[in-house]
Structure formats: C-alpha cells, structure tokens
Write an enzyme that holds these catalytic residues in place. Sequence first.
Site, PDB file in Angstrom:
ATOM      1  N   HIS A   1       0.848  -1.190   0.000  1.00 28.10           N
ATOM      2  CA  HIS A   1       0.000   0.000   0.000  1.00 28.10           C
ATOM      3  C   HIS A   1       0.877   1.231   0.000  1.00 28.10           C
ATOM      4  O   HIS A   1       1.956   1.219   0.599  1.00 28.10           O
ATOM      5  CB  HIS A   1      -0.900   0.012   1.241  1.00 28.10           C
ATOM      6  CG  HIS A   1      -2.072   0.923   1.089  1.00 28.10           C
ATOM      7  ND1 HIS A   1      -2.006   2.260   1.383  1.00 28.10           N
ATOM      8  CD2 HIS A   1      -3.320   0.684   0.640  1.00 28.10           C
ATOM      9  CE1 HIS A   1      -3.176   2.803   1.117  1.00 28.10           C
ATOM     10  NE2 HIS A   1      -3.993   1.880   0.661  1.00 28.10           N
TER      11      HIS A   1
ATOM     12  N   ASP B   1      -7.941  -5.346   0.190  1.00 26.88           N
ATOM     13  CA  ASP B   1      -8.449  -6.115  -0.938  1.00 26.88           C
ATOM     14  C   ASP B   1      -8.037  -7.575  -0.926  1.00 26.88           C
ATOM     15  O   ASP B   1      -8.539  -8.364  -1.716  1.00 26.88           O
ATOM     16  CB  ASP B   1      -7.981  -5.479  -2.253  1.00 26.88           C
ATOM     17  CG  ASP B   1      -8.672  -4.164  -2.480  1.00 26.88           C
ATOM     18  OD1 ASP B   1      -9.835  -4.061  -2.090  1.00 26.88           O
ATOM     19  OD2 ASP B   1      -8.041  -3.248  -3.018  1.00 26.88           O
TER      20      ASP B   1
HETATM   21  N1  CMC Z   1       4.183  -7.529  -4.808  1.00 26.14           N
HETATM   22  C1  CMC Z   1       5.529  -7.530  -4.967  1.00 26.14           C
HETATM   23  N2  CMC Z   1       6.294  -6.441  -4.838  1.00 26.14           N
HETATM   24  C2  CMC Z   1       5.693  -5.286  -4.520  1.00 26.14           C
HETATM   25  C3  CMC Z   1       4.307  -5.205  -4.327  1.00 26.14           C
HETATM   26  C4  CMC Z   1       3.539  -6.376  -4.476  1.00 26.14           C
HETATM   27  N3  CMC Z   1       2.221  -6.361  -4.311  1.00 26.14           N
HETATM   28  N4  CMC Z   1       3.961  -3.928  -4.013  1.00 26.14           N
HETATM   29  C5  CMC Z   1       5.097  -3.236  -4.023  1.00 26.14           C
HETATM   30  N5  CMC Z   1       6.150  -4.060  -4.325  1.00 26.14           N
HETATM   31  C6  CMC Z   1       7.567  -3.671  -4.372  1.00 26.14           C
HETATM   32  C7  CMC Z   1       7.862  -2.908  -5.668  1.00 26.14           C
HETATM   33  O1  CMC Z   1       8.289  -3.765  -6.693  1.00 26.14           O
HETATM   34  C8  CMC Z   1       8.943  -1.966  -5.209  1.00 26.14           C
HETATM   35  O2  CMC Z   1      10.146  -2.674  -5.192  1.00 26.14           O
HETATM   36  P1  CMC Z   1      11.546  -1.892  -5.518  1.00 26.14           P
HETATM   37  O3  CMC Z   1      11.691  -0.868  -4.464  1.00 26.14           O
HETATM   38  O4  CMC Z   1      12.565  -2.985  -5.453  1.00 26.14           O
HETATM   39  O5  CMC Z   1      11.365  -1.321  -6.887  1.00 26.14           O
HETATM   40  C9  CMC Z   1       8.579  -1.635  -3.752  1.00 26.14           C
HETATM   41  O6  CMC Z   1       7.800  -2.764  -3.303  1.00 26.14           O
HETATM   42  C10 CMC Z   1       7.761  -0.370  -3.601  1.00 26.14           C
HETATM   43  O7  CMC Z   1       6.669  -0.429  -4.522  1.00 26.14           O
HETATM   44  P2  CMC Z   1       5.991   0.838  -5.190  1.00 26.14           P
HETATM   45  O8  CMC Z   1       5.229   0.393  -6.389  1.00 26.14           O
HETATM   46  O9  CMC Z   1       7.021   1.907  -5.364  1.00 26.14           O
HETATM   47  O10 CMC Z   1       5.025   1.291  -4.031  1.00 26.14           O
HETATM   48  P3  CMC Z   1       3.766   2.209  -4.208  1.00 26.14           P
HETATM   49  O11 CMC Z   1       3.529   2.823  -2.884  1.00 26.14           O
HETATM   50  O12 CMC Z   1       3.921   3.127  -5.362  1.00 26.14           O
HETATM   51  O13 CMC Z   1       2.610   1.176  -4.612  1.00 26.14           O
HETATM   52  C11 CMC Z   1       0.717  -0.225  -4.581  1.00 26.14           C
HETATM   53  C12 CMC Z   1       1.558   0.807  -3.803  1.00 26.14           C
HETATM   54  C13 CMC Z   1      -0.565  -0.524  -3.801  1.00 26.14           C
HETATM   55  C14 CMC Z   1       0.310   0.360  -5.953  1.00 26.14           C
HETATM   56  C15 CMC Z   1       1.562  -1.510  -4.775  1.00 26.14           C
HETATM   57  O14 CMC Z   1       1.943  -2.039  -3.517  1.00 26.14           O
HETATM   58  C16 CMC Z   1       0.835  -2.571  -5.594  1.00 26.14           C
HETATM   59  O15 CMC Z   1       0.876  -2.524  -6.830  1.00 26.14           O
HETATM   60  N6  CMC Z   1       0.128  -3.545  -4.920  1.00 26.14           N
HETATM   61  C17 CMC Z   1      -0.666  -4.522  -5.595  1.00 26.14           C
HETATM   62  C18 CMC Z   1      -2.016  -3.885  -5.995  1.00 26.14           C
HETATM   63  C19 CMC Z   1      -2.939  -3.705  -4.795  1.00 26.14           C
HETATM   64  O16 CMC Z   1      -3.113  -4.604  -3.981  1.00 26.14           O
HETATM   65  N7  CMC Z   1      -3.566  -2.518  -4.731  1.00 26.14           N
HETATM   66  C20 CMC Z   1      -4.577  -2.230  -3.698  1.00 26.14           C
HETATM   67  C21 CMC Z   1      -4.237  -1.072  -2.840  1.00 26.14           C
HETATM   68  S1  CMC Z   1      -5.341  -0.998  -1.416  1.00 26.14           S
HETATM   69  C22 CMC Z   1      -6.853  -0.559  -2.075  1.00 26.14           C
HETATM   70  C23 CMC Z   1      -6.904   0.862  -2.511  1.00 26.14           C
HETATM   71  O17 CMC Z   1      -6.689   1.767  -1.685  1.00 26.14           O
HETATM   72  O18 CMC Z   1      -7.180   1.090  -3.683  1.00 26.14           O
END
Ligand code: CMC
Length: 421
Positions: free
Chosen positions: A299, A356
């Site tokens: 998240h 989720d």
């Molecule tokens: N599985 C594997 N690796 C992950 C995941 C995941 N679900 N989420 C983040 N990472 C890794 C990512 O690859 C990155 O690694 P590195 O630093 O080596 O490049 C690191 O963790 C940070 O990720 P980020 O994408 O920079 O983090 P963010 O804050 O921009 O993204 C997120 C948050 C929710 C978009 C992301 O965690 C994700 O894509 N999760 C899966 C989709 C999901 O479950 N979304 C629902 C969010 S809750 C409901 C809502 O509020 O909408």
Amino acid sequence: MKIGDKESNYAIRSGTIGPDVIDIRKLYAETGCFTYDPGFTSTASCDSALTYIDGDEGVLLHRGYPIGELAEDSSFMEVSYLLLNGELPSKDELESFSYTISRHTMLHEQLMQFYRGFRRDAHPMAIMCGVVGALSAFYHDSTDIADPEHRRISSHRLIAKMPTIAAAAYKYSVGQPFVYPDNSLSYTGNFLRMTFGVPAEPYEVNPVVERALDRIFILHADHEQNASTSTVRLAGSSGANPFACIAAGIACLWGPAHGGANEAALNMLREIGTPDKIPEYIARAKDKNDPFRLMGFGHRVYKNYDPRATVMQKTVREVFDALKVNDPVFEVALQLEEMALNDPYFIEKKLFPNVDFYSGVILSAIGFPTTMFTVLFALARTVGWVAQWNEMISDPGQKIGRPRQLYTGPTQRPYVPVDKR
Ligand code: CMC
C-alpha cells in the site's frame, strides 16, 4: 531556505495529528522554481478534517473514530452520516438520515433504459461510469454547486442511487429483470435483494451476509486523498457538477492498482489454486524481471498491517461459517499471507496484506462475480467522494487544481512543411 541564489522563508503548518507541512504556495513567485513530486508522495494538496491515516502504525480514523470500532459497532448509514456531517448521529438523526436516503433509491425510469444500450457482456464498471455520469442529465435541480442545499441533495441522491445502479448493472449482465428498491429494508439489505432477488420469489436477506457486506461498505467508505478521491477533487475543482465528478472517481477507481485490486487478488488466488503453488508465485513477485506483483499486498500509505485487512480476515470466517462455504481459496489466502509475512523481501519492503486481499474472498462467497467487486468498492466509496467534494467546495481557499511539470521535450524549432520533411 536557500534555492539557487534566492532566499525564501516558508511557514510550517501543523494539523491536529500527523506530519507538519511546509507551505510552499509562494515558492514559484519567490524563487522561480517548482517542486517535483510525481505520484505526490510528499505533497499535501488540501486541508481535510475527514480521515486520518498513520501508515506506519496501521491507524485509520474517520472524524477521529478508529475504523475497527466503526466496523465492529456501527452501520454504513451511521458512518455515512459521520463522514458527511462531522459527528456521529443521535438515534433520531440516524433514523431521519436513513429515511431520507431510502427516499432517493429509485432511478428515473428513463435512466433504466440506458442499460439496454450496453452489450450484455459489458464490464459493470463501464456501465457504472456511463450511468452515473448520465445522472447529471436527469437531476438538474441539484447541480448548482454554490448552493449548499443542492450539494446536500445531490450527495444524498448519489449515496442512495448507487446500490440501485450497481444492482441493475449486475441484473443486466445475467439477463434477469431489474428488481426495484424495497425501502423497508436496510441500505445493504435492499442492495442484496436488488442484486440477488428475482420477481418470481420472495427474497430473504441473510443477516450474517447483510452485516458482512455492510462492514465491507464501512471499510471502503473513505481513505483520505487516494487516487480516485483526488480525481473527484480535481474534477470538482473546475466547478463540474457532482455526478460528473463521481463518474470521474469511478473511472479512476477501476484501475488494478486501486479499486480493481480486489478482483485481481481473487483471480490471482484462484490461479494459484493450491497451497503447494504458493512458493512459485512468491518467487515471481520477487523477481525484478517479472512484472507480476502479489495483488492485495502493499500500500502506498500503510507500511504496517492495513487495519481494514484485520477486520476483513475475521469477516471471511463469519461468512464462510454462516454460508457453509468450503472454498480452498481461503486456505490459499491464509497460507500465502503467512509465507509472505515471513519472507525477507516482503518484510524489508514493508509489504502487508491490504483491504483487498480478503474482500474478494468474502464477496465471492456471497455470490458476487469478480467483475462486481470494484463496483461494490465504488458504491461504498461514493460517500467518501461526496464528503470530500463537499469539503473542498466549502473551503474558501479552494482553487482549480493545476499541477506544474518539468518539461523535457524539444525546445522551440521552426515548423517544416510536409514536402520538405
Ligand atoms: N508484490 C511484490 N512487490 C511489490 C508489491 C507487491 N504487491 N507492491 C510493491 N512491491 C515492491 C515494488 O516492486 C517496489 O520494489 P523496488 O523498491 O525494489 O522497486 C517496492 O515494493 C515499492 O513499490 P511501489 O510500487 O514503489 O510502491 P507504491 O507505494 O507506489 O505502490 C501499490 C503501492 C498498492 C500500488 C503496490 O503495492 C501494488 O501494486 N500492490 C498490488 C495492488 C494492490 O493490492 N492494490 C490495492 C491497494 S489498497 C486498495 C486501494 O486503496 O485502492
């Protein structure tokens, strides 16, 4: 603060809790520089008294009340009142509010005809974007955004009509007749009946399912300045009518990184299928060369357990017991969670299950197809969107949203006629 050769001072503003903010509104005028913050990871775009999140501690408060207590002891109508009005309602206020909402549940009959213009296999989110956007063509009497009474009525209309719109999208996709609202039922009971009831038989609302779904609605009601809420605020900042703004929020919510994650999480759990396949998927999620991510994990704000996921996990058990469901997907979810929480990659990156991860499992047990999951999220989030939109319009300092950019394209060059290129 010195930027280049220019000295400038910025006020630090404190909220009631949470990090202070540096007020940089005069930055460009005083230094000629913009800030650069794609994804707004360090940027506050507004004042808000609705929702507070401490992502490191796993805290979520609505108007000061912890989400766990609200999910356990209140109802979606009560939380809706709280978000819209700032205080919990008295018994009379709650009754009167619920009555008002129930009086707006029907859709203009001509709007019901819209559905027939869509393909039967259309995604219900596509239908929802269209139908909600079209509300502004039907309710002209509540689109003067400068009038607080118009804003109140349009907010009530949106909250009340969303279950009817969502249920009709479902009915259309399965080829069953639309079921009209029954205002003697609760907000959530009415939605269940409009979704799963048929005119040929009486429909009895299962109280455990009604409670579980109401809790899911509470957990999704608001989440401060997330992507779809910021979209609603940005659309509304230009003075657009509330129905158009909420349609914009729905469009943003649809994405798999946001509201689409519950659908994606369940699809992923089903694809994994059996616990012995989990290590393979964890390895893929960790592989830098594989775009696969564990859906329902991670998240932007929570770097500790998502407090909504805790409530969800408990609710799955209640629903499975009440409906005597024995779906292997729950076992896969539990084991996947345990393995990921003990894996150094997920520990180091502070990746925990989010709301989720379990919501899809519950919704599927209740009988919703995966395509309806994000629709339910939109239904519940509508109250948060309208409360945030109202807060923005009532703020005297509100301005049209207009981010700046770091331009990286070509510098000025003369046009070359096509025959000379
Ligand atoms: N599985 C594997 N690796 C992950 C995941 C995941 N679900 N989420 C983040 N990472 C890794 C990512 O690859 C990155 O690694 P590195 O630093 O080596 O490049 C690191 O963790 C940070 O990720 P980020 O994408 O920079 O983090 P963010 O804050 O921009 O993204 C997120 C948050 C929710 C978009 C992301 O965690 C994700 O894509 N999760 C899966 C989709 C999901 O479950 N979304 C629902 C969010 S809750 C409901 C809502 O509020 O909408």
